[in-house]
Design a protein around this motif. Structure first.
Motif, PDB file in Angstrom:
ATOM      1  N   HIS A 158      13.117   1.120  -2.382  1.00 34.71           N
ATOM      2  CA  HIS A 158      12.633  -0.008  -3.179  1.00 34.71           C
ATOM      3  C   HIS A 158      11.243   0.303  -3.734  1.00 34.71           C
ATOM      4  O   HIS A 158      10.399   0.885  -3.034  1.00 34.71           O
ATOM      5  CB  HIS A 158      12.584  -1.272  -2.317  1.00 34.71           C
ATOM      6  N   PRO A 159      10.968  -0.074  -4.986  1.00 32.72           N
ATOM      7  CA  PRO A 159       9.667   0.227  -5.591  1.00 32.72           C
ATOM      8  C   PRO A 159       8.469  -0.306  -4.814  1.00 32.72           C
ATOM      9  O   PRO A 159       7.396   0.287  -4.868  1.00 32.72           O
ATOM     10  CB  PRO A 159       9.761  -0.437  -6.974  1.00 32.72           C
ATOM     11  N   TYR A 160       8.628  -1.418  -4.076  1.00 33.04           N
ATOM     12  CA  TYR A 160       7.500  -1.925  -3.288  1.00 33.04           C
ATOM     13  C   TYR A 160       7.119  -0.920  -2.210  1.00 33.04           C
ATOM     14  O   TYR A 160       5.942  -0.600  -2.013  1.00 33.04           O
ATOM     15  CB  TYR A 160       7.848  -3.270  -2.658  1.00 33.04           C
ATOM     16  N   GLN A 161       8.128  -0.405  -1.491  1.00 31.42           N
ATOM     17  CA  GLN A 161       7.862   0.581  -0.447  1.00 31.42           C
ATOM     18  C   GLN A 161       7.339   1.884  -1.051  1.00 31.42           C
ATOM     19  O   GLN A 161       6.454   2.531  -0.481  1.00 31.42           O
ATOM     20  CB  GLN A 161       9.136   0.811   0.367  1.00 31.42           C
ATOM     21  N   LYS A 162       7.868   2.238  -2.189  1.00 28.04           N
ATOM     22  CA  LYS A 162       7.388   3.438  -2.888  1.00 28.04           C
ATOM     23  C   LYS A 162       5.933   3.261  -3.298  1.00 28.04           C
ATOM     24  O   LYS A 162       5.110   4.175  -3.186  1.00 28.04           O
ATOM     25  CB  LYS A 162       8.262   3.704  -4.116  1.00 28.04           C
ATOM     26  N   SER A 163       5.584   2.046  -3.738  1.00 25.10           N
ATOM     27  CA  SER A 163       4.207   1.773  -4.165  1.00 25.10           C
ATOM     28  C   SER A 163       3.240   1.873  -2.989  1.00 25.10           C
ATOM     29  O   SER A 163       2.126   2.390  -3.131  1.00 25.10           O
ATOM     30  CB  SER A 163       4.108   0.384  -4.812  1.00 25.10           C
ATOM     31  N   LYS A 164       3.648   1.391  -1.803  1.00 25.02           N
ATOM     32  CA  LYS A 164       2.775   1.476  -0.625  1.00 25.02           C
ATOM     33  C   LYS A 164       2.552   2.934  -0.225  1.00 25.02           C
ATOM     34  O   LYS A 164       1.449   3.320   0.171  1.00 25.02           O
ATOM     35  CB  LYS A 164       3.387   0.708   0.554  1.00 25.02           C
ATOM     36  N   THR A 165       3.603   3.746  -0.333  1.00 31.92           N
ATOM     37  CA  THR A 165       3.499   5.159   0.027  1.00 31.92           C
ATOM     38  C   THR A 165       2.574   5.895  -0.933  1.00 31.92           C
ATOM     39  O   THR A 165       1.646   6.609  -0.511  1.00 31.92           O
ATOM     40  CB  THR A 165       4.892   5.815   0.009  1.00 31.92           C
ATOM     41  N   ILE A 166       2.813   5.714  -2.210  1.00 32.09           N
ATOM     42  CA  ILE A 166       2.018   6.423  -3.221  1.00 32.09           C
ATOM     43  C   ILE A 166       0.566   5.962  -3.194  1.00 32.09           C
ATOM     44  O   ILE A 166      -0.360   6.765  -3.339  1.00 32.09           O
ATOM     45  CB  ILE A 166       2.654   6.229  -4.615  1.00 32.09           C
ATOM     46  N   ALA A 167       0.341   4.669  -2.969  1.00 28.37           N
ATOM     47  CA  ALA A 167      -1.030   4.150  -2.915  1.00 28.37           C
ATOM     48  C   ALA A 167      -1.785   4.743  -1.726  1.00 28.37           C
ATOM     49  O   ALA A 167      -2.947   5.148  -1.859  1.00 28.37           O
ATOM     50  CB  ALA A 167      -1.017   2.626  -2.824  1.00 28.37           C
ATOM     51  N   GLU A 168      -1.131   4.810  -0.554  1.00 32.18           N
ATOM     52  CA  GLU A 168      -1.820   5.379   0.603  1.00 32.18           C
ATOM     53  C   GLU A 168      -2.074   6.872   0.422  1.00 32.18           C
ATOM     54  O   GLU A 168      -3.152   7.382   0.763  1.00 32.18           O
ATOM     55  CB  GLU A 168      -1.032   5.136   1.893  1.00 32.18           C
ATOM     56  N   GLN A 169      -1.108   7.578  -0.118  1.00 36.10           N
ATOM     57  CA  GLN A 169      -1.305   9.011  -0.356  1.00 36.10           C
ATOM     58  C   GLN A 169      -2.446   9.248  -1.346  1.00 36.10           C
ATOM     59  O   GLN A 169      -3.238  10.187  -1.184  1.00 36.10           O
ATOM     60  CB  GLN A 169      -0.006   9.642  -0.857  1.00 36.10           C
ATOM     61  N   ALA A 170      -2.547   8.375  -2.355  1.00 34.31           N
ATOM     62  CA  ALA A 170      -3.644   8.485  -3.324  1.00 34.31           C
ATOM     63  C   ALA A 170      -4.993   8.241  -2.654  1.00 34.31           C
ATOM     64  O   ALA A 170      -5.997   8.877  -2.992  1.00 34.31           O
ATOM     65  CB  ALA A 170      -3.430   7.499  -4.470  1.00 34.31           C
ATOM     66  N   ALA A 171      -5.010   7.328  -1.686  1.00 33.48           N
ATOM     67  CA  ALA A 171      -6.256   7.027  -0.967  1.00 33.48           C
ATOM     68  C   ALA A 171      -6.726   8.242  -0.181  1.00 33.48           C
ATOM     69  O   ALA A 171      -7.910   8.609  -0.222  1.00 33.48           O
ATOM     70  CB  ALA A 171      -6.043   5.837  -0.027  1.00 33.48           C
ATOM     71  N   TRP A 172      -5.815   8.889   0.549  1.00 30.68           N
ATOM     72  CA  TRP A 172      -6.199  10.063   1.323  1.00 30.68           C
ATOM     73  C   TRP A 172      -6.634  11.210   0.419  1.00 30.68           C
ATOM     74  O   TRP A 172      -7.580  11.944   0.738  1.00 30.68           O
ATOM     75  CB  TRP A 172      -5.043  10.503   2.231  1.00 30.68           C
ATOM     76  N   ALA A 173      -5.974  11.359  -0.724  1.00 32.14           N
ATOM     77  CA  ALA A 173      -6.363  12.409  -1.678  1.00 32.14           C
ATOM     78  C   ALA A 173      -7.761  12.140  -2.221  1.00 32.14           C
ATOM     79  O   ALA A 173      -8.571  13.067  -2.384  1.00 32.14           O
ATOM     80  CB  ALA A 173      -5.342  12.487  -2.812  1.00 32.14           C
ATOM     81  N   PHE A 174      -8.057  10.873  -2.505  1.00 35.15           N
ATOM     82  CA  PHE A 174      -9.389  10.517  -3.002  1.00 35.15           C
ATOM     83  C   PHE A 174     -10.461  10.874  -1.980  1.00 35.15           C
ATOM     84  O   PHE A 174     -11.512  11.432  -2.321  1.00 35.15           O
ATOM     85  CB  PHE A 174      -9.443   9.014  -3.319  1.00 35.15           C
ATOM     86  N   ILE A 175     -10.216  10.553  -0.718  1.00 34.09           N
ATOM     87  CA  ILE A 175     -11.193  10.848   0.340  1.00 34.09           C
ATOM     88  C   ILE A 175     -11.442  12.357   0.426  1.00 34.09           C
ATOM     89  O   ILE A 175     -12.594  12.802   0.554  1.00 34.09           O
ATOM     90  CB  ILE A 175     -10.709  10.288   1.695  1.00 34.09           C
TER      91      ILE A 175
END
Length: 347
Positions: A158-175
């Protein structure tokens, strides 16, 4: 501790179910809180929920208007904050034309908050992620999920679960790439139950309401772990303050896997006459899958049928000394407080 010496914490999405409980916990522990709202007209609603949770004084609470889709006011929001707890997230839109309607706002919103926090000299950000970023899209997974796991975004999820995954991965990449010393920890809750303080509550609570009101004559065969919102709030504070939490993910779960029918049985066991409408049978998987073809609201549920969604909470207990309540206690607290909402005893 004087008022000015109290550390300031920015909590995003301050009117949400989890966020209000986090604010409660922060105020109890002598922090100043600045909460973001998309609409400043919700200030009194937030205060009402906090009063229901036992808060009587609000001198340590302030509000600022922000939106995850805009840069406006974020610099002002983080100014002077020692910590940021980023709870706000675009809500699941079950009727969507394109998955990017959920994915892009979630990803861009996280990066907007992290960028503002880094620029303001914030010490640590705690991101409220989700089990949806850990245990979805794995057809043959056996055994409890841990913080080492990530949802499979290449699977049909589901896109909601996909959005949570991609958002968290983006956060770790930013750090890693742009953080410049900014610290990050994430909390990944499973189904969140617990005391409802107003009319803003989680999706898991909505299912309980539908059961109690008799709107569900039978329930889908979904097995999930649950956690009390009070323990989710406690885990956020531990993740915010403990040195060991920097750079870590933490699953927020009681680590008890229950079917939706198991939740219904707990409600009937403890709520007596109030649970007279709670269903006592399960829907065949085929019925749910066929219904989901015509009802967008059922698509996320259909995608979880037959999935092993058990989790381990060993990391949070071992590293941070976290001690969650039982799933049964959390579900009973949801049911009893939800009855107050249904009866109009809670505003």
């Amino acid at each position: 501790m004087t008022e000015t010496n109290k550390p300031l914490v920015l909590v995003t999405g301050g009117s949400g179910f989890i966020a209000v409980h986090i604010i409660l916990k922060l105020l109890e522990n002598q922090y100043r809180v600045r909460a973001t709202l998309r609409t400043m007209g919700r200030q009194e609603e937030v205060k009402s929920m906090l009063r229901a949770g036992g808060v009587t004084r609000f001198e340590d609470l302030s509000f600022v208007q922000t939106d995850l889709s805009s840069d406006q006011n974020w610099d002002q929001a983080v100014q002077g904050a020692e910590y940021v707890i980023h709870v706000a997230s675009p809500t699941p839109n079950r009727v969507y034309k394109d998955e990017n309607e959920m994915i892009q706002p979630a990803r861009e919103g996280v990066l907007r908050v992290l960028r503002a926090a880094r620029n303001a000299g914030v010490k640590r950000v705690v991101l409220t992620s989700a089990f949806g970023a850990i245990g979805v899209g794995h057809q043959h997974h056996v055994g409890p999920y841990t913080e080492e796991d990530w949802s499979n975004t290449n699977a049909k999820i589901h896109p909601y679960q996909k959005s949570k995954t991609i958002a968290e991965q983006a956060a770790w990449a930013f750090i890693r790439e742009e953080g410049k010393g900014l610290e990050l920890a994430t909390v990944n809750p499973v189904g969140v139950m617990g005391p409802i303080l107003g009319n803003d509550y989680s999706h898991s609570n909505t299912i309980v309401r539908q059961m109690l009101e008799g709107k569900l004559k039978a329930v889908p065969k979904i097995y999930s772990d649950y956690v009390d919102v009070r323990d989710v709030a406690e885990l956020h504070l531990l993740a915010m303050t403990r040195p060991e939490a920097n750079g870590q993910r933490f699953i927020a779960s009681s680590a008890e896997n229950l079917s939706t029918l198991g939740v219904a049985k707990i409600l009937r066991k403890h709520l007596g006459e109030d649970a007279k409408n709670v269903p006592n049978r399960e829907l065949p998987n085929l019925v749910v899958r066929v219904s989901a073809l015509f009802n967008p609201n059922l698509r996320m549920i259909a995608s979880l049928l037959g999935q092993d969604m058990s989790t381990s909470n060993e990391k949070a207990k071992r590293l941070l000394g976290w001690k969650p309540r039982s799933a049964e206690e959390a579900i009973v607290a949801t049911g009893k407080s939800m009855m107050k909402v249904i009866k109009g005893e809670m505003r």
